[in-house]
Write a protein that holds these residues in place. Structure first.
Motif, PDB file in Angstrom:
ATOM      1  N   ASP A   1      -5.802 -10.255  -3.471  1.00 28.41           N
ATOM      2  CA  ASP A   1      -4.210  -9.714  -3.473  1.00 28.41           C
ATOM      3  C   ASP A   1      -4.096 -10.527  -4.386  1.00 28.41           C
ATOM      4  O   ASP A   1      -3.948 -10.710  -4.793  1.00 28.41           O
ATOM      5  CB  ASP A   1      -3.676  -9.409  -2.217  1.00 28.41           C
ATOM      6  CG  ASP A   1      -2.180  -9.250  -2.842  1.00 28.41           C
ATOM      7  OD1 ASP A   1      -2.326  -8.709  -3.910  1.00 28.41           O
ATOM      8  OD2 ASP A   1      -1.553  -9.691  -2.117  1.00 28.41           O
ATOM      9  N   LEU A   2      -3.857  -8.950  -5.701  1.00 28.92           N
ATOM     10  CA  LEU A   2      -3.699  -9.673  -7.161  1.00 28.92           C
ATOM     11  C   LEU A   2      -2.512  -9.731  -7.642  1.00 28.92           C
ATOM     12  O   LEU A   2      -2.163  -8.988  -7.478  1.00 28.92           O
ATOM     13  CB  LEU A   2      -4.299  -8.884  -8.475  1.00 28.92           C
ATOM     14  CG  LEU A   2      -6.145  -8.431  -8.283  1.00 28.92           C
ATOM     15  CD1 LEU A   2      -6.826  -7.772  -9.022  1.00 28.92           C
ATOM     16  CD2 LEU A   2      -7.375 -10.148  -7.879  1.00 28.92           C
ATOM     17  N   GLY A   3      -1.884 -10.971  -8.135  1.00 29.49           N
ATOM     18  CA  GLY A   3      -1.527 -10.846  -8.002  1.00 29.49           C
ATOM     19  C   GLY A   3       0.422 -11.267  -7.507  1.00 29.49           C
ATOM     20  O   GLY A   3       1.592 -10.385  -7.067  1.00 29.49           O
ATOM     21  N   CYS A   4      -0.139 -12.032  -6.218  1.00 29.50           N
ATOM     22  CA  CYS A   4       0.291 -12.047  -4.575  1.00 29.50           C
ATOM     23  C   CYS A   4       2.096 -12.205  -4.281  1.00 29.50           C
ATOM     24  O   CYS A   4       2.609 -12.620  -3.068  1.00 29.50           O
ATOM     25  CB  CYS A   4      -0.978 -12.517  -3.855  1.00 29.50           C
ATOM     26  SG  CYS A   4      -0.774 -14.801  -4.309  1.00 29.50           S
ATOM     27  N   GLY A   5       2.257 -13.498  -5.152  1.00 28.60           N
ATOM     28  CA  GLY A   5       3.430 -13.825  -5.343  1.00 28.60           C
ATOM     29  C   GLY A   5       4.208 -14.613  -4.272  1.00 28.60           C
ATOM     30  O   GLY A   5       2.482 -14.996  -3.950  1.00 28.60           O
ATOM     31  N   PRO A   6       4.513 -14.147  -3.194  1.00 29.77           N
ATOM     32  CA  PRO A   6       5.005 -15.209  -2.532  1.00 29.77           C
ATOM     33  C   PRO A   6       4.448 -14.652  -0.854  1.00 29.77           C
ATOM     34  O   PRO A   6       4.599 -15.597   0.312  1.00 29.77           O
ATOM     35  CB  PRO A   6       6.753 -15.217  -2.091  1.00 29.77           C
ATOM     36  CG  PRO A   6       6.884 -14.157  -2.549  1.00 29.77           C
ATOM     37  CD  PRO A   6       6.054 -14.031  -3.258  1.00 29.77           C
ATOM     38  N   GLY A   7       3.625 -13.828  -1.234  1.00 32.60           N
ATOM     39  CA  GLY A   7       2.882 -13.819  -0.065  1.00 32.60           C
ATOM     40  C   GLY A   7       2.814 -12.793   1.043  1.00 32.60           C
ATOM     41  O   GLY A   7       2.390 -12.684   2.473  1.00 32.60           O
ATOM     42  N   ASN A   8       4.621 -12.606   1.089  1.00 30.73           N
ATOM     43  CA  ASN A   8       4.799 -11.192   2.103  1.00 30.73           C
ATOM     44  C   ASN A   8       4.120 -10.083   2.084  1.00 30.73           C
ATOM     45  O   ASN A   8       3.822  -9.743   3.281  1.00 30.73           O
ATOM     46  CB  ASN A   8       6.340 -11.553   2.144  1.00 30.73           C
ATOM     47  CG  ASN A   8       6.440 -10.776   0.916  1.00 30.73           C
ATOM     48  OD1 ASN A   8       6.265 -11.138  -0.269  1.00 30.73           O
ATOM     49  ND2 ASN A   8       7.231  -9.521   0.403  1.00 30.73           N
ATOM     50  N   ALA A   9       4.016  -9.507   0.909  1.00 29.45           N
ATOM     51  CA  ALA A   9       3.134  -8.705   1.133  1.00 29.45           C
ATOM     52  C   ALA A   9       1.510  -8.641   1.266  1.00 29.45           C
ATOM     53  O   ALA A   9       1.111  -8.023   2.281  1.00 29.45           O
ATOM     54  CB  ALA A   9       3.261  -7.650  -0.676  1.00 29.45           C
ATOM     55  N   THR A  10       0.872  -9.431   1.253  1.00 24.61           N
ATOM     56  CA  THR A  10       0.232  -9.578   2.030  1.00 24.61           C
ATOM     57  C   THR A  10      -0.389  -9.906   3.165  1.00 24.61           C
ATOM     58  O   THR A  10      -1.186  -9.497   3.575  1.00 24.61           O
ATOM     59  CB  THR A  10      -0.522 -11.544   0.902  1.00 24.61           C
ATOM     60  OG1 THR A  10      -0.112 -11.435  -0.531  1.00 24.61           O
ATOM     61  CG2 THR A  10      -2.225 -12.030   0.426  1.00 24.61           C
ATOM     62  N   ALA A  11       0.603 -10.658   3.570  1.00 21.27           N
ATOM     63  CA  ALA A  11       0.495 -10.645   5.405  1.00 21.27           C
ATOM     64  C   ALA A  11       0.492  -9.214   5.743  1.00 21.27           C
ATOM     65  O   ALA A  11      -0.285  -9.058   6.763  1.00 21.27           O
ATOM     66  CB  ALA A  11       1.543 -11.870   5.330  1.00 21.27           C
TER      67      ALA A  11
END
Length: 284
Positions: A43-53
């Motif tokens: 996940d490129l540019g994952c930010g705070p990770g809420n979407a990555t989860a």
């Protein structure tokens, strides 16, 4: 003048987490079945990770790595999502610059995905050949980017930054309306690289509550470069924000149930054609 990297505020970004996550879930709905078992996902540019989860929820056995160049965002992501996942996979977060990131030669990826990040990478489409070359056969590149750089929220921001008394300080700070390509251009780029591509656009009309909600939204994203550039001039920073607030109130008047904020986004899901009989319309 080259602009410094924006200083991100995870808490401010997440104030509109529900609205920001919806395009990612819409993107995921179009991602086909992945070839690997377990799949390898970046996940490129994952930010705070809420979407990555959400990737670990969709593919429970996957090895998922979120990459970002903001220490603040990565700290927030690691505090909430890190390590083994309930389905037997793993979720990790690593510092990396999307402008130069490429998977290692020994780790072909089944999915490289990016949510509202590539617009910050000048010439990001030139990175597609490297990423697609490192996909496993039948692997997928999927992304969504804002397509609203000609909207009042962004035009007004550029106008204020380019005013004569600010031009020297803020020139080159903000992105322009060519920060992303047209859907047609993305389709051409991806198909030329040997992919079957599904490209589309959607305009979401967010109904935002509260006072000055469009400013609140922009303080988490598009306004960050200006706030960073003026960090050592609090008076000028406050004056800029006040002028921007006034302009946004005129452009996005509040209604009886909130403030309507149209937001166009561009999506792409590209699958390597050498993956067998599937294409970008397949489903898991």
């Amino acid at each position: 003048m080259s602009a410094a990297a924006p200083l991100w505020d995870p808490a401010q970004y997440l104030r509109h987490a529900g609205h920001r996550a919806r395009p990612f879930t819409d993107l995921l709905a179009r991602v086909p079945g992945l070839p690997g078992d377990p799949p390898r996902i970046a996940d490129l540019g994952c930010g705070p990770g809420n979407a990555t989860a959400l990737l670990a929820d969709r593919w429970p056995t996957a090895r998922v790595t979120g990459y970002d160049n903001s220490p603040r965002m990565l700290d927030r992501a690691r505090a909430h999502h890190q390590g083994p996942t309930p389905g037997g996979g793993r979720l990790d977060f690593v510092h990396a610059d999307v402008r130069t990131w490429t998977p290692g030669p020994a780790e072909p990826h089944d999915l490289i995905i990016s949510n509202a990040a590539l617009q910050w990478v000048p010439g990001h489409a030139d990175r597609f050949p490297d990423w697609i070359a490192k996909l496993a056969p039948g692997g997928v590149l999927a992304f969504q980017v804002p397509g609203n750089f000609d909207a009042p929220s962004h035009r007004l921001l550029r106008d204020l930054a380019h005013a004569p008394r600010r031009r020297d300080r803020l020139a080159g700070t903000l992105r322009h309306d060519d920060a992303v390509l047209t859907p047609e251009a993305y389709l051409e780029r991806l198909t030329a690289l040997g992919c079957t591509a599904d490209v589309w656009e959607t305009t979401y009309v967010h109904l935002l509550p509260g006072e000055d909600p469009v400013l609140d939204w922009m303080e988490g994203t598009g306004l960050r470069p200006v706030l960073t550039a003026l960090a050592d001039e609090p008076g000028e920073r406050e004056e800029f924000v006040a002028e921007y607030r006034t302009a946004l109130r005129r452009a996005y008047p509040a209604g009886p149930h909130g403030t309507a904020f149209p937001f166009r986004r561009v999506f792409a899901v590209a699958r390597r054609r050498d993956g067998g009989d599937g294409d970008a319309d397949d489903r898991p």
